[in-house]
Design a protein around this motif. Sequence first.
Motif, PDB file in Angstrom:
ATOM      1  N   ARG A 266     -74.733 -16.358  45.219  1.00 57.11           N
ATOM      2  CA  ARG A 266     -75.939 -16.100  46.133  1.00 57.11           C
ATOM      3  C   ARG A 266     -75.444 -14.978  46.952  1.00 57.11           C
ATOM      4  O   ARG A 266     -74.523 -14.744  47.007  1.00 57.11           O
ATOM      5  N   GLY A 267     -76.305 -14.220  47.228  1.00 52.38           N
ATOM      6  CA  GLY A 267     -76.424 -13.063  48.076  1.00 52.38           C
ATOM      7  C   GLY A 267     -76.942 -13.016  49.472  1.00 52.38           C
ATOM      8  O   GLY A 267     -77.294 -13.883  49.992  1.00 52.38           O
ATOM      9  N   ARG A 268     -77.535 -11.767  49.846  1.00 51.93           N
ATOM     10  CA  ARG A 268     -78.141 -11.637  51.303  1.00 51.93           C
ATOM     11  C   ARG A 268     -79.711 -11.909  50.788  1.00 51.93           C
ATOM     12  O   ARG A 268     -80.132 -12.156  49.648  1.00 51.93           O
ATOM     13  N   GLY A 269     -80.337 -11.957  51.828  1.00 51.43           N
ATOM     14  CA  GLY A 269     -81.688 -12.310  51.927  1.00 51.43           C
ATOM     15  C   GLY A 269     -81.930 -13.467  52.482  1.00 51.43           C
ATOM     16  O   GLY A 269     -81.353 -14.386  52.991  1.00 51.43           O
ATOM     17  N   GLU A 270     -83.414 -14.062  52.146  1.00 59.68           N
ATOM     18  CA  GLU A 270     -83.923 -15.096  52.894  1.00 59.68           C
ATOM     19  C   GLU A 270     -83.590 -16.312  52.254  1.00 59.68           C
ATOM     20  O   GLU A 270     -83.534 -17.395  52.809  1.00 59.68           O
ATOM     21  N   LEU A 271     -83.148 -16.271  51.105  1.00 58.95           N
ATOM     22  CA  LEU A 271     -82.750 -17.370  50.139  1.00 58.95           C
ATOM     23  C   LEU A 271     -81.288 -17.631  50.056  1.00 58.95           C
ATOM     24  O   LEU A 271     -80.756 -18.542  49.438  1.00 58.95           O
ATOM     25  N   ARG A 272     -80.364 -17.017  50.957  1.00 59.15           N
ATOM     26  CA  ARG A 272     -79.007 -17.019  51.027  1.00 59.15           C
ATOM     27  C   ARG A 272     -78.653 -18.388  51.282  1.00 59.15           C
ATOM     28  O   ARG A 272     -77.366 -18.695  51.025  1.00 59.15           O
ATOM     29  N   GLY A 273     -79.220 -19.278  52.051  1.00 49.32           N
ATOM     30  CA  GLY A 273     -78.791 -20.549  52.253  1.00 49.32           C
ATOM     31  C   GLY A 273     -78.869 -21.572  51.025  1.00 49.32           C
ATOM     32  O   GLY A 273     -78.230 -22.666  50.879  1.00 49.32           O
ATOM     33  N   MET A 274     -79.601 -21.005  49.913  1.00 48.30           N
ATOM     34  CA  MET A 274     -79.387 -22.078  48.757  1.00 48.30           C
ATOM     35  C   MET A 274     -78.135 -21.774  48.116  1.00 48.30           C
ATOM     36  O   MET A 274     -77.410 -20.778  48.108  1.00 48.30           O
ATOM     37  N   LEU A 275     -77.790 -22.959  47.501  1.00 47.03           N
ATOM     38  CA  LEU A 275     -76.519 -23.039  46.700  1.00 47.03           C
ATOM     39  C   LEU A 275     -76.722 -22.020  45.536  1.00 47.03           C
ATOM     40  O   LEU A 275     -75.470 -21.520  45.238  1.00 47.03           O
ATOM     41  N   LEU A 276     -77.467 -21.810  45.019  1.00 42.31           N
ATOM     42  CA  LEU A 276     -77.633 -20.936  43.802  1.00 42.31           C
ATOM     43  C   LEU A 276     -78.892 -20.109  44.175  1.00 42.31           C
ATOM     44  O   LEU A 276     -80.051 -20.346  44.031  1.00 42.31           O
ATOM     45  N   GLY A 277     -78.520 -18.526  44.376  1.00 44.28           N
ATOM     46  CA  GLY A 277     -79.690 -17.792  44.781  1.00 44.28           C
ATOM     47  C   GLY A 277     -80.783 -17.840  43.741  1.00 44.28           C
ATOM     48  O   GLY A 277     -80.469 -17.804  42.589  1.00 44.28           O
ATOM     49  N   SER A 278     -81.853 -17.221  44.120  1.00 45.17           N
ATOM     50  CA  SER A 278     -83.017 -17.088  43.367  1.00 45.17           C
ATOM     51  C   SER A 278     -82.823 -15.863  42.276  1.00 45.17           C
ATOM     52  O   SER A 278     -83.182 -15.951  41.217  1.00 45.17           O
ATOM     53  N   VAL A 279     -82.034 -14.736  42.492  1.00 43.57           N
ATOM     54  CA  VAL A 279     -81.716 -13.650  41.650  1.00 43.57           C
ATOM     55  C   VAL A 279     -80.746 -14.532  40.394  1.00 43.57           C
ATOM     56  O   VAL A 279     -80.900 -14.200  39.408  1.00 43.57           O
ATOM     57  N   SER A 280     -79.801 -15.165  40.948  1.00 45.75           N
ATOM     58  CA  SER A 280     -78.952 -15.756  39.797  1.00 45.75           C
ATOM     59  C   SER A 280     -79.478 -16.855  38.864  1.00 45.75           C
ATOM     60  O   SER A 280     -79.432 -16.670  37.755  1.00 45.75           O
ATOM     61  N   GLN A 281     -80.696 -17.424  39.354  1.00 47.01           N
ATOM     62  CA  GLN A 281     -81.279 -18.410  38.528  1.00 47.01           C
ATOM     63  C   GLN A 281     -82.296 -17.531  37.595  1.00 47.01           C
ATOM     64  O   GLN A 281     -82.378 -17.943  36.130  1.00 47.01           O
ATOM     65  N   GLN A 282     -82.826 -16.463  38.188  1.00 42.45           N
ATOM     66  CA  GLN A 282     -83.549 -15.664  37.030  1.00 42.45           C
ATOM     67  C   GLN A 282     -82.851 -14.929  35.922  1.00 42.45           C
ATOM     68  O   GLN A 282     -83.278 -14.935  34.873  1.00 42.45           O
ATOM     69  N   LEU A 283     -81.557 -14.718  36.422  1.00 37.35           N
ATOM     70  CA  LEU A 283     -80.686 -13.856  35.375  1.00 37.35           C
ATOM     71  C   LEU A 283     -80.137 -15.075  34.493  1.00 37.35           C
ATOM     72  O   LEU A 283     -80.091 -14.681  33.154  1.00 37.35           O
ATOM     73  N   ILE A 284     -79.913 -16.230  34.585  1.00 36.35           N
ATOM     74  CA  ILE A 284     -79.355 -17.247  33.512  1.00 36.35           C
ATOM     75  C   ILE A 284     -80.604 -17.744  32.566  1.00 36.35           C
ATOM     76  O   ILE A 284     -80.429 -18.188  31.587  1.00 36.35           O
TER      77      ILE A 284
END
Length: 297
Positions: A266-284
């Motif tokens: 996970r990285g910066r941004g509004e979703l940083r509190g998630m255990l797996l960030g939205s960017v990571s989910q999209q990439l896999i």
Amino acid sequence: MSARNGPAGGDEILVGYDASPDASAALEWALDEAERSGRPVRLAYVFEWFTVAGWLGPGVAPGVWPDDTARRQVEELVGKAAADAAAAHPGLTVTSEVVDGPPAVMLQERSARAALLVLGSRGHGGFGGLLAGSTAVTVTAHAHCPVVVVRETAARGARAGRVAVGVDGSEHSLLALGFAYQQAAARRVPLHVLRAWQPPIGQRPPSGPEAREAAAADRAELDEPLARWSGTFPDVEVTVQVAAGGAASLLVEASRSAALLVVGSRGRGELRGMLLGSVSQQLIQHAYCPVAVVRER
């Protein structure tokens, strides 16, 4: 060469294996990695006894409670996969085991003793229609070691090429940068570092000189971590790309020419509190090569 049942040591590459096409691609990726690193490989088949729907094992129909015969078939299946892998890669230690319980929970638990966990993006079971299986997403979010997610279609032709890594300055992305340097050095390929920048929510994107200044400021933030890792891996050729736009789309595009794409969980941004960030989910789900997701132990 070794192919035996039972747990291996604590410095191993752990492969979640269920004989699905993606799991078979994950095993091949893990064996290639083991050839470079010299680590042992362990195949773990998680047998979910209490599941009443979906694929449970060879010869077991959906909705049927598995019996001892089904378990023996599973043990033979994963044992043969380990033996075949060991025969094809002389010098590697390849082990196998069958464990009971929920797949995500058991793989997460065993990742605490692994150097690396490798998964297919989806396997057999009731979640086959998802772009990325629920087990892969859950394990990637909670594992105690870096996780590489492999899709069978994305693994084709991905062995050659550079290592790409997304860095946004967050703690997890800096860990990803270190992992990416190690991978590039081991593979003797270039490293491509990417950073996407966007204006704060509600603000217009800058243009002209302001846009160039914003990009330069983001690029400058990379100088210190790049210098630190370049000192450790001086032979790795590094290119840096800072581009306006969404991180996911930038990284998916970069994955077209990469052998491996590395990100933080996970990285910066509004979703940083998630255990797996939205960017990571999209990439896999969408990357054109295997994806490594790195988080602190």
